[in-house]
Design an enzyme around this catalytic site. Sequence first.
Site, PDB file in Angstrom:
ATOM      1  N   ASP A  37     -31.052  13.089  -2.667  1.00 30.72           N
ATOM      2  CA  ASP A  37     -32.225  13.793  -2.171  1.00 30.72           C
ATOM      3  C   ASP A  37     -32.637  14.867  -3.128  1.00 30.72           C
ATOM      4  O   ASP A  37     -31.758  15.487  -3.682  1.00 30.72           O
ATOM      5  CB  ASP A  37     -31.727  14.635  -0.872  1.00 30.72           C
ATOM      6  N   ASN A  39     -36.106  14.309  -5.208  1.00 29.01           N
ATOM      7  CA  ASN A  39     -36.677  13.883  -6.409  1.00 29.01           C
ATOM      8  C   ASN A  39     -38.065  14.598  -6.093  1.00 29.01           C
ATOM      9  O   ASN A  39     -38.806  15.093  -7.314  1.00 29.01           O
ATOM     10  CB  ASN A  39     -37.082  12.276  -6.206  1.00 29.01           C
ATOM     11  N   ASN A  85     -38.521   6.436   5.334  1.00 30.55           N
ATOM     12  CA  ASN A  85     -39.251   6.575   4.309  1.00 30.55           C
ATOM     13  C   ASN A  85     -40.619   5.840   4.420  1.00 30.55           C
ATOM     14  O   ASN A  85     -41.585   6.200   3.672  1.00 30.55           O
ATOM     15  CB  ASN A  85     -38.432   6.067   2.847  1.00 30.55           C
TER      16      ASN A  85
END
Length: 258
Positions: A37, A39, A85
């Site tokens: 987690d 980026n 996502n």
Amino acid sequence: MSVSNKLGDLASKVYENVLLEEVKKYPRPRHIGIITDGNRRYARNVGISENEGHVKGKEKVEEVVDWCMELDIRIVTFYAFSTENFRRSPEEVDFLFHLIDNAFKSLLKDERVYKNRINVKVIGNLSILPAYLRQTIHIVEETTKNFNNYQLNLAIGYGGREEILDAIKRITRDAMDGKLNIDELDEEKFRMYLYDGRIPDPDLILRTSGEERISNFLLWQSAYSELYFSDVYWPEFSKLDFLRAIYSYQRRQRRFGR
């Protein structure tokens, strides 16, 4: 670089080497699950595009695989792309899928995969992925299916609740078709209906970026996993941060609900 910065880097490297030798003295986890987690937040912090942040994140995965092999940690599972996502912009999702596809194609040419006999497996609902990515995944899995020294799992198109729900649907169909006696269903039989029931439960789940939750990752498998949360964003996750996580795990007494 200033003298003080050089001294700081030297001290950090010395500490890293000392901690590495300490960690090697004790049993390491067999299987680590990693929630990669941060980026995008990393990218915003350093003034680069979010896509560049994702590229840095992909490069960090490659580093961490090397660290795992150095410590003889045999199985690592990365949470690469969740079902949630898909809510991101179509442009970002498309970029991520092509980034993942290129990463798999690079694996096929990576001598470390063959030298270390790394079995590569994808877990998730592959039917929701683009056809080109499914094809590449199939080639990588077929190429490495007989390798058994290390196992690299990528959770792509994955959601823990969806995995359990899909398992229940398959169990129901098998029971209705007479292939399964529902009264004989136990935890071990149930796990074989998961995306890959052969993968051992993770001993340690590690998450970066400072968030302290597991976000739908390996819900069934993580019942007795130890949890470790790192404050740094994934692309900044260092070998020292990794060693600290392993060292923390080694200092815990696992009770497995007892």
